[in-house]
Design a protein around this motif. Structure first.
Motif, PDB file in Angstrom:
ATOM      1  N   HIS A  50      -2.991  -4.747  -2.554  1.00  0.00           N
ATOM      2  CA  HIS A  50      -3.508  -5.623  -2.250  1.00  0.00           C
ATOM      3  C   HIS A  50      -4.084  -5.379  -0.736  1.00  0.00           C
ATOM      4  CE1 HIS A  50      -4.249  -6.976  -6.650  1.00  0.00           C
ATOM      5  NE2 HIS A  50      -2.966  -7.286  -6.290  1.00  0.00           N
ATOM      6  N   GLU A  53      -5.398  -2.403  -0.194  1.00  0.00           N
ATOM      7  CA  GLU A  53      -6.558  -1.851  -0.043  1.00  0.00           C
ATOM      8  C   GLU A  53      -8.062  -2.810   0.380  1.00  0.00           C
ATOM      9  OE1 GLU A  53      -8.640   0.310  -2.559  1.00  0.00           O
ATOM     10  OE2 GLU A  53      -6.074   1.728  -2.177  1.00  0.00           O
ATOM     11  N   ARG A  56      -8.258  -0.567   2.939  1.00  0.00           N
ATOM     12  CA  ARG A  56      -8.798   0.680   3.185  1.00  0.00           C
ATOM     13  C   ARG A  56     -10.579   0.404   3.065  1.00  0.00           C
ATOM     14  NH1 ARG A  56     -11.072   3.152  -0.329  1.00  0.00           N
ATOM     15  NH2 ARG A  56     -10.790   1.764  -1.950  1.00  0.00           N
ATOM     16  N   LYS A  57     -10.743  -0.614   2.408  1.00  0.00           N
ATOM     17  CA  LYS A  57     -12.483  -1.389   2.469  1.00  0.00           C
ATOM     18  C   LYS A  57     -13.034  -1.402   3.082  1.00  0.00           C
ATOM     19  CE  LYS A  57     -11.574  -2.522  -1.775  1.00  0.00           C
ATOM     20  NZ  LYS A  57     -11.983  -3.682  -3.113  1.00  0.00           N
ATOM     21  N   ARG A 147      -5.779   3.883  -7.795  1.00  0.00           N
ATOM     22  CA  ARG A 147      -5.840   4.117  -6.469  1.00  0.00           C
ATOM     23  C   ARG A 147      -5.905   5.579  -6.673  1.00  0.00           C
ATOM     24  NH1 ARG A 147      -0.954   2.785  -1.580  1.00  0.00           N
ATOM     25  NH2 ARG A 147      -1.291   1.456  -2.657  1.00  0.00           N
ATOM     26  N   ARG A 150      -9.005   6.767  -8.366  1.00  0.00           N
ATOM     27  CA  ARG A 150     -10.049   6.739  -7.169  1.00  0.00           C
ATOM     28  C   ARG A 150     -10.257   7.476  -6.278  1.00  0.00           C
ATOM     29  NH1 ARG A 150      -9.106   2.131  -4.937  1.00  0.00           N
ATOM     30  NH2 ARG A 150      -9.012   0.806  -6.539  1.00  0.00           N
TER      31      ARG A 150
END
Length: 196
Positions: A50, A53, A56-57, A147, A150
C-alpha cells in the motif's frame, strides 16, 4: 546455548537481559507473543505494498505537475502549493523508510527467536506465519495482481499495433542471430606502434 532443536522450558534470559523464561506459563505467553509478531510481520508486507502504491501515485502526480510547469497555468499555481507537494512526497518517503526499518527489525527479532533452537518457539512462529498468510495472503496476491494488470494496461495495442510488434520481434531475432554469427566469425588484429 543449544546448537540443535530442543524441547525445554527453562531458557533463562531470552533476547533481552531481565526477560527470563523459567516456567511453562512464561514459555506459553512468549510463544503466543511470537505467533502474534509473526502475524504482524505478514500484515506489514501488505502495508508495504500500500505504501509503495501511494508513493507511486504521488510521484506520477508530481511528474505530470512538472510537465505542466512549462505551461501558462504554472504562473497561476502558487509556490507554496509546490512546496506542500514536495513535503507530502518527503513525508510519504519517510513513512516508507520507517516502515522498512520496523519490518526489518521485526524480522531480525523473529530470526533471533528461531536461533535459540527452541522447538516451541519455532513451532509458534511457523503457526503465526501461517495464520498471517491465511489472513493477509489473498490480499497480498490481489494487490500484486492489480499492480501487474495496471502495468499491462499501460501497453494496450490494437490489431495493427500487435502485427507491428510481432514483426518487430521477428526482425530483432533475425538480426540477433546474424549479429551472433558475425561476432563469432570476426577476427581483430590490433597493431600498436612503439615509437615513444
Amino acid at each position: 546455548m543449544h546448537m540443535w532443536y530442543w524441547f525445554g522450558v527453562d531458557l533463562g534470559s531470552f533476547l533481552f537481559p531481565g526477560y527470563n523464561i523459567t516456567t511453562v506459563w512464561s514459555l506459553l505467553a512468549t510463544c503466543l507473543g511470537l505467533a502474534a509478531l509473526a502475524v504482524l510481520y505478514e500484515a506489514m508486507k501488505m502495508f508495504q505494498i500500500h505504501l509503495q502504491e501511494i508513493g507511486r501515485k504521488s510521484v506520477s502526480r508530481t511528474a505530470s505537475a512538472s510537465s505542466e510547469s512549462s505551461s501558462l497555468l504554472s504562473k497561476v499555481t502558487p509556490k507554496n502549493f509546490r512546496t506542500y507537494t514536495r513535503c507530502a512526497i518527503c513525508s510519504k518517503w519517510t513513512l516508507q523508510v520507517l516502515h522498512w526499518f520496523l519490518h526489518t527489525t521485526l524480522g531480525y527479532i523473529l530470526m533471533m527467536a528461531v536461533m535459540t533452537y527452541n522447538a516451541y518457539f519455532t513451532i509458534a512462529l511457523v503457526i503465526g506465519g501461517c495464520f498471517g498468510y491465511l489472513i493477509f495472503g489473498p490480499t497480498i496476491v490481489q494487490l500484486n495482481m492489480q499492480r501487474f494488470y495496471r502495468k499491462q494496461a499501460l501497453v494496450t495495442c490494437d490489431k495493427n499495433c500487435a502485427d507491428v510488434y510481432t514483426n518487430q520481434q521477428r526482425r530483432e531475432s533475425a538480426v540477433s542471430i546474424v549479429a551472433e554469427q558475425l561476432v563469432t566469425e570476426a577476427n581483430i588484429e590490433v597493431h600498436v606502434s612503439r615509437d615513444m
